[in-house]
Design an enzyme around this catalytic site. Sequence first.
Site, PDB file in Angstrom:
ATOM      1  N   HIS A 150      -1.634  10.359 -13.158  1.00 47.99           N
ATOM      2  CA  HIS A 150      -0.527   9.705 -12.458  1.00 47.99           C
ATOM      3  C   HIS A 150      -1.021   9.137 -11.132  1.00 47.99           C
ATOM      4  O   HIS A 150      -1.813   9.772 -10.422  1.00 47.99           O
ATOM      5  CB  HIS A 150       0.615  10.684 -12.213  1.00 47.99           C
ATOM      6  CG  HIS A 150       1.910  10.010 -11.885  1.00 47.99           C
ATOM      7  ND1 HIS A 150       2.295   9.730 -10.595  1.00 47.99           N
ATOM      8  CD2 HIS A 150       2.893   9.518 -12.684  1.00 47.99           C
ATOM      9  CE1 HIS A 150       3.472   9.123 -10.605  1.00 47.99           C
ATOM     10  NE2 HIS A 150       3.859   8.970 -11.865  1.00 47.99           N
ATOM     11  N   HIS A 151      -0.554   7.935 -10.809  1.00 50.65           N
ATOM     12  CA  HIS A 151      -1.056   7.227  -9.629  1.00 50.65           C
ATOM     13  C   HIS A 151      -0.709   7.943  -8.329  1.00 50.65           C
ATOM     14  O   HIS A 151      -1.322   7.686  -7.288  1.00 50.65           O
ATOM     15  CB  HIS A 151      -0.499   5.802  -9.594  1.00 50.65           C
ATOM     16  CG  HIS A 151      -1.477   4.783  -9.079  1.00 50.65           C
ATOM     17  ND1 HIS A 151      -2.197   4.970  -7.925  1.00 50.65           N
ATOM     18  CD2 HIS A 151      -1.858   3.581  -9.562  1.00 50.65           C
ATOM     19  CE1 HIS A 151      -2.974   3.911  -7.713  1.00 50.65           C
ATOM     20  NE2 HIS A 151      -2.795   3.062  -8.689  1.00 50.65           N
ATOM     21  N   SER A 152       0.252   8.850  -8.353  1.00 52.08           N
ATOM     22  CA  SER A 152       0.581   9.609  -7.141  1.00 52.08           C
ATOM     23  C   SER A 152      -0.561  10.534  -6.741  1.00 52.08           C
ATOM     24  O   SER A 152      -0.671  10.927  -5.572  1.00 52.08           O
ATOM     25  CB  SER A 152       1.853  10.435  -7.360  1.00 52.08           C
ATOM     26  OG  SER A 152       1.676  11.337  -8.448  1.00 52.08           O
ATOM     27  N   ASN A 334      -3.347   7.274  -1.733  1.00 52.03           N
ATOM     28  CA  ASN A 334      -3.466   5.862  -2.049  1.00 52.03           C
ATOM     29  C   ASN A 334      -3.686   5.080  -0.765  1.00 52.03           C
ATOM     30  O   ASN A 334      -2.953   5.245   0.204  1.00 52.03           O
ATOM     31  CB  ASN A 334      -2.196   5.369  -2.753  1.00 52.03           C
ATOM     32  CG  ASN A 334      -2.028   5.962  -4.134  1.00 52.03           C
ATOM     33  OD1 ASN A 334      -2.565   5.451  -5.112  1.00 52.03           O
ATOM     34  ND2 ASN A 334      -1.293   7.073  -4.230  1.00 52.03           N
TER      35      ASN A 334
END
Length: 490
Positions: A150-152, A334
């Site tokens: 997951h990009h989180s 990120n």
Amino acid sequence: MSLKPLGIISKNLDEGEAMLLSPSSRMFHEPNYNVYVLAIMGWKVPINVDSIKTELQSKMLKHPRFSSLQVMDESDGGGNMRWIPTTVNIDDHVIVPQLADNNMDKDELVEDYISNLSTTNVDMSKPLWDFHILNVKTSHAEATSVFRIHHSIGDGVALMSLLLSCFRTTSDPTCLPKLPVFSSSKSKPTKNRKKNLWQYYLVKLWFFIQLLFNTIADVLLFIATALFLKDSQTPFTTTQGFNASARQRYIYRTVSLDDIKFIKDVTNAKVNDVVLGITQAALSRYIHRRYGKGKFCLEGMRCRANVIVNLRPALGVQAIAEMIEKNVAVIQGNCFGFVLIPLSIGQSENPLDYVYKAKTSMDRKKHSLESQCTFYASQLFLNLFGFKSAAKLTQRVTSQTTVALSNVVGPREEISCAGHPLEFVAPTCSGYPTGIMVHVCSYANKLTFTIAVDEGIIPDLKQLGDDFIQSFMLIKEAAAHHTKLATKLD
């Protein structure tokens, strides 16, 4: 203002407390912005499941984000989420599916499986990652795996460094892989310049004015895109708006990195210029071949690439591996900005023109602080209006442009994981709010293009992948012809 390096928590992982997700990480849980990073890896030998499990258990699970749940914090009522450390059962994350062998082409079998991953999510009751092992021989590799994260948890560059900490070089199993380091050297006044200091500083002043003007123009264009400025209708445009539940399809094509560098030298460009040139040529070729001059007019078509630019200072694989071994948490997160680059879509008699035009656009963007401005502006927007509004804003900007582009640099030498030599790596995403996304990743002496599209937009994705290869070949042949002509003239 310089970017802060990766946050480091100097404490044992088992003493971790329930930390809040950063607003940028929380944003990736919003509807229509639920993004996963997919690392598709091809292997030169069949995968031994137990050895891969052992490697993941000993390396990846030491990182707190891979051994923590993401739980909604209901105490503040603001929709925040927290990292909650948990005990991980590796068998819940390593998935070995029994693929139905109904005389289906093996390449299509693997492609369909990866495509189906775009319609599912990792269960929130466990850390948001899984590792899929497909021991099926294809035309690309002896076996394929898909690392879904997951990009989180982090962005592509952070996750690439973390993933490589599980690998060792094939030539020396005790040596960690190294990522290429690109340093920008700042010119200093030489003795000759010191004699004409006023000329030197006059040039510096002109570059500053140019930088300021370009940055203001780019930021205003970015704001206009967020408000109303939309690209022309193309076959790659989502007509009904982005649907996060739509099935996405993926295809990857690999070319020689030496050939890319040869084109770069002939055109006096950079590798990224050549990559953008090939992308422009492939999209132009696809539209012209499929629609001719009928449905879409290539002249005057406004098409832009939303380029994702990493702004993270590189720690390196060695540093990350040492931190994990010492139980020091490396907070990845990120850290990226956006740059909008105009695409030249149209027929060209000289294939090298696509590279020259890409170089012109990229050189112009190098004299701008657009990526830094969009990053800090997004952080300000997050703090002022919250992650819900920020997710809607980001989704709108990406949906107003034609294609999303991302470039990840891999190791130059061949690498192995638990005795499994890697054939290729093809990173991509699912759930990103755009009709078509192109990822480029270098590894050893190869460069892989990974194309992700909504299933309903491009009915013949394989043909689009072949257009990338054909465009690359035409540009390479034009570069070779240009070299021969230059040699004759000399």
